[in-house]
Design a protein around this motif. Structure first.
Motif, mmCIF file in Angstrom:
data_model
loop_
_atom_site.group_PDB
_atom_site.id
_atom_site.type_symbol
_atom_site.label_atom_id
_atom_site.label_comp_id
_atom_site.label_asym_id
_atom_site.label_seq_id
_atom_site.Cartn_x
_atom_site.Cartn_y
_atom_site.Cartn_z
ATOM 1 N N LEU A 23 0.826 -1.199 0.000
ATOM 2 C CA LEU A 23 0.000 0.000 0.000
ATOM 3 C C LEU A 23 0.867 1.259 0.000
ATOM 4 N N GLU A 24 0.251 2.400 -0.233
ATOM 5 C CA GLU A 24 0.978 3.668 -0.294
ATOM 6 C C GLU A 24 1.760 3.955 0.980
ATOM 7 N N ASN A 25 1.230 3.520 2.128
ATOM 8 C CA ASN A 25 1.911 3.765 3.402
ATOM 9 C C ASN A 25 3.024 2.757 3.676
ATOM 10 N N GLY A 26 3.263 1.834 2.738
ATOM 11 C CA GLY A 26 4.340 0.856 2.879
ATOM 12 C C GLY A 26 3.921 -0.457 3.495
ATOM 13 N N SER A 27 2.738 -0.533 4.087
ATOM 14 C CA SER A 27 2.296 -1.798 4.675
ATOM 15 C C SER A 27 1.847 -2.743 3.565
ATOM 16 N N LYS A 28 1.841 -4.033 3.888
ATOM 17 C CA LYS A 28 1.499 -5.053 2.897
ATOM 18 C C LYS A 28 0.210 -5.763 3.281
ATOM 19 N N VAL A 29 -0.448 -6.290 2.243
ATOM 20 C CA VAL A 29 -1.593 -7.169 2.435
ATOM 21 C C VAL A 29 -1.392 -8.368 1.519
ATOM 22 N N ALA A 30 -1.626 -9.549 2.075
ATOM 23 C CA ALA A 30 -1.561 -10.798 1.304
ATOM 24 C C ALA A 30 -2.981 -11.358 1.227
ATOM 25 N N THR A 31 -3.414 -11.724 0.026
ATOM 26 C CA THR A 31 -4.726 -12.342 -0.137
ATOM 27 C C THR A 31 -4.561 -13.693 -0.821
ATOM 28 N N PHE A 32 -5.406 -14.643 -0.423
ATOM 29 C CA PHE A 32 -5.334 -15.981 -0.996
ATOM 30 C C PHE A 32 -6.610 -16.737 -0.670
ATOM 31 N N SER A 33 -6.804 -17.859 -1.337
ATOM 32 C CA SER A 33 -7.930 -18.744 -1.030
ATOM 33 C C SER A 33 -7.401 -19.929 -0.229
#
Length: 109
Positions: A23-33
């Protein structure tokens, strides 16, 4: 008692490699099934197996762990909360989406 409110625990296998976004703020998100399996025996003695698929989102440091160590087919355990949201797709059709926002990820296999 408050620890039991909207708490979801799942153990399953990833159906695909996680998608990682920064994200713009540098944090990450992981998405999966995540696939979870269940089985039972009918009154006639037949064994029935079923698979349920769950959408999962993992944020922050837990997303870093997922990015580094988790790939398609890996078995993991997650703890999180169930969330629902509604959005309009490109054709203007209202869609509902349910996912688990995981706060903990445990590597199992």
């Amino acid at each position: 008692m408050s620890n039991f409110r909207n708490r979801t625990q799942l153990v399953g296998h990833l159906g695909e490699d996680p998608v990682i976004k920064t994200l713009e703020n540098g944090s990450k998100v992981a998405t999966f099934s995540l696939a979870t399996n269940d089985s039972y025996t009918t009154a006639k003695g037949d064994k029935v197996e079923s698979t349920e698929w769950h959408n999962v989102a993992v944020w922050g440091k837990q997303a870093d762990i997922v990015e580094t160590y988790v790939t398609k087919g890996k078995q993991i355990g997650i703890v999180g909360k169930l969330t629902h949201r509604t959005y309009e797709d490109k054709e203007g059709i209202k869609r509902n989406f349910t996912e688990v926002k995981a706060s903990e990820v445990q590597l199992l296999g």
